[in-house]
Design a protein around this motif. Sequence first.
Motif, PDB file in Angstrom:
ATOM      1  N   GLU A  21       9.080  -1.551  -6.872  1.00  0.00           N
ATOM      2  CA  GLU A  21       8.157  -1.416  -8.250  1.00  0.00           C
ATOM      3  C   GLU A  21       7.015  -0.295  -7.932  1.00  0.00           C
ATOM      4  OE1 GLU A  21       6.734  -5.036  -9.582  1.00  0.00           O
ATOM      5  OE2 GLU A  21       8.684  -5.764 -10.008  1.00  0.00           O
ATOM      6  N   HIS A  22       6.841  -0.046  -6.516  1.00  0.00           N
ATOM      7  CA  HIS A  22       5.999   1.037  -6.106  1.00  0.00           C
ATOM      8  C   HIS A  22       6.713   2.237  -5.748  1.00  0.00           C
ATOM      9  CE1 HIS A  22       2.411  -1.799  -6.229  1.00  0.00           C
ATOM     10  NE2 HIS A  22       3.320  -2.690  -6.226  1.00  0.00           N
ATOM     11  N   GLY A  23       7.800   2.312  -5.922  1.00  0.00           N
ATOM     12  CA  GLY A  23       8.890   3.628  -5.334  1.00  0.00           C
ATOM     13  C   GLY A  23       8.786   3.489  -4.019  1.00  0.00           C
TER      14      GLY A  23
ATOM     15  N   ASN B  84       0.689  -1.120  -0.074  1.00  0.00           N
ATOM     16  CA  ASN B  84       0.025   0.086   0.033  1.00  0.00           C
ATOM     17  C   ASN B  84       0.863   1.338   0.104  1.00  0.00           C
ATOM     18  OD1 ASN B  84      -1.768   1.945   0.963  1.00  0.00           O
ATOM     19  ND2 ASN B  84      -3.303   0.709   1.474  1.00  0.00           N
ATOM     20  N   PRO B  85       1.130   2.057  -1.240  1.00  0.00           N
ATOM     21  CA  PRO B  85       1.849   3.091  -1.092  1.00  0.00           C
ATOM     22  C   PRO B  85       1.409   4.458  -0.336  1.00  0.00           C
ATOM     23  CG  PRO B  85       1.458   2.176  -3.353  1.00  0.00           C
ATOM     24  CD  PRO B  85       0.611   1.459  -2.409  1.00  0.00           C
ATOM     25  N   VAL B  86       0.037   4.188  -0.153  1.00  0.00           N
ATOM     26  CA  VAL B  86      -0.397   5.467   0.681  1.00  0.00           C
ATOM     27  C   VAL B  86      -0.156   5.168   2.183  1.00  0.00           C
ATOM     28  CG1 VAL B  86      -2.508   6.720   1.382  1.00  0.00           C
ATOM     29  CG2 VAL B  86      -2.272   5.759  -1.001  1.00  0.00           C
ATOM     30  N   ASP B  87      -0.577   4.249   2.663  1.00  0.00           N
ATOM     31  CA  ASP B  87      -0.331   3.892   4.136  1.00  0.00           C
ATOM     32  C   ASP B  87       1.202   3.452   4.102  1.00  0.00           C
ATOM     33  OD1 ASP B  87      -2.815   4.207   4.608  1.00  0.00           O
ATOM     34  OD2 ASP B  87      -3.344   2.127   4.593  1.00  0.00           O
ATOM     35  N   ARG B  88       1.850   3.199   3.079  1.00  0.00           N
ATOM     36  CA  ARG B  88       3.167   2.622   3.109  1.00  0.00           C
ATOM     37  C   ARG B  88       3.685   1.474   4.002  1.00  0.00           C
ATOM     38  NH1 ARG B  88       6.477   8.647   3.422  1.00  0.00           N
ATOM     39  NH2 ARG B  88       5.995   9.388   1.508  1.00  0.00           N
ATOM     40  N   VAL B  89       2.631   0.630   3.769  1.00  0.00           N
ATOM     41  CA  VAL B  89       2.889  -0.823   4.409  1.00  0.00           C
ATOM     42  C   VAL B  89       2.945  -1.852   3.428  1.00  0.00           C
ATOM     43  CG1 VAL B  89       1.884  -0.006   6.592  1.00  0.00           C
ATOM     44  CG2 VAL B  89       0.315  -1.256   5.037  1.00  0.00           C
TER      45      VAL B  89
ATOM     46  N   LEU C  34      10.712  -9.281  -1.265  1.00  0.00           N
ATOM     47  CA  LEU C  34      10.007  -8.090  -0.704  1.00  0.00           C
ATOM     48  C   LEU C  34      10.387  -6.989  -1.290  1.00  0.00           C
ATOM     49  CD1 LEU C  34       7.620  -7.150   0.780  1.00  0.00           C
ATOM     50  CD2 LEU C  34       9.184  -7.076   2.924  1.00  0.00           C
ATOM     51  N   SER C  35      11.895  -6.573  -1.079  1.00  0.00           N
ATOM     52  CA  SER C  35      12.577  -5.574  -1.498  1.00  0.00           C
ATOM     53  C   SER C  35      12.427  -5.025  -2.888  1.00  0.00           C
ATOM     54  CB  SER C  35      13.964  -5.564  -1.172  1.00  0.00           C
ATOM     55  OG  SER C  35      14.410  -5.638   0.196  1.00  0.00           O
TER      56      SER C  35
END
Length: 469
Positions: A137-139, A114-119, A131-132
């Motif tokens: 890929e989502h910045g 989740n790029p908004v919550d950054r989780v 995972l890394s």
Amino acid sequence: MSRIEARRDEDTVTAGPLVGRLLDGLPPEAVLTDPDVTASYANDMASFCPAGTPAVVVLPRTVEQVQHVMRTATALCVPVVPQGARTGLSGAANATDGCIVLSLTRMDAILEINPVDRVAVVEPGVVNATLSRAVGEHGLYYPPDPSSWETCTIGGNIGTASGGLCCVKYGVTAEYVLGLDVVLADGRLMSTGRRTAKGVAGYDLTRLFVGSEGSLGVVVRATLALRPKPPEQLVLAAEFASGAAACDAVCRIMAGGHTPSLLELMDRTTVKAVNDMARMGLPESTEALLLAAFDTTDPVADLTALGALCEAAGATQVVPAEDAAESELLLHARRLSLVALEAVKGTTMIDDVCVPRSRLGELIDGVEQIAEKYRLTIGVVAHAGDGNTHPTVCFDAQDPDESRRARESFDEIMALGLELGGTITGEHGVGVLKKKWLAREIGPVGVEMQRAVKQVFDPLNLLNPGKLF
């Protein structure tokens, strides 16, 4: 003999009822009983750590299957040893006789990014590097990066509270675990923590599980904090005529308020081992090689300032990498260090002593004296930016006298670390290897309190028995 011990012995002798009960809730392919196969799951990568013979190895794919395993274990009083990729270096994943080895490597789904919550929400068998790359890929960026990041799993990282090369700037695993789903010893499912940026509701049980080495519960899902992906880092290599001079440079860098993304040290023994194994072309004339990196918007300026501090500390040569590719080559050399040292004699004991940065030079000098005293090759590689050193004792396991000297030198290094105000482990954990040293570090009251916590979560002592204390 207690009733619990008697029941445990009975089921160790007759594994049939155990396997049958496990198959009631697991598919046949998830239950391994072939002795040659189960033996391959008996231990991690640590030396001098006893390992027992598992009764069975199970490889669940779902939370419900893990719950079934734990309910079965509780009903029959059979010990359970949770495992990840078994890249650990303290014997924490070693089997005990008659146990269920609970391998979580098939629970390897990334459930959410989740790029908004950054989780990110992941299962325990997800490989760190996988995972890394996925969050990249989502910045985004998941900073903890142990040297074994291409093979180690997030569940194992959580179990030992792993660090990594970038921890000097970004911190260790514990700082990125926001919440956990944990199957308890009796099969109940508990959720801890949160996915919000802040939260202080109740005791911090999430931090309690991080670093517990599978002794309190089985992590089946983790909510991890992410950061924005930083610019590519640029690396500088500085050569020193002594370990003390390199450590002086580290102190100058940290006292100067700099925040490198990486600050790693390799001694002459380590540099030569890496060159011998991989022909990396590292400078073998140096006594200590310091690698520093910045992932800032102007890494060249930051490295120039850092290079000046290295020269002031006595660096004989300071060479900044020209580009990202050359930087990655230097980091690859650092990641090869422990593997290369193992090739020197065939077996290693890898210590994990962490001291205050201001005492780092004393530890390096002390390790050199210990190596001379015991007539051994001991290479030192370190996360110098946070004082976490990995003195690596190289020895021939087939030589009884050399093996004895290796073990004695290992103990002296740990004693030295405590004398310097440090800790016996910065990121590898206690496991079997350092049980007596944990008691020395935290004292009898500390041991009593930790055992009391263990009793609350695992009253029958089924989860990873014999580890930690």
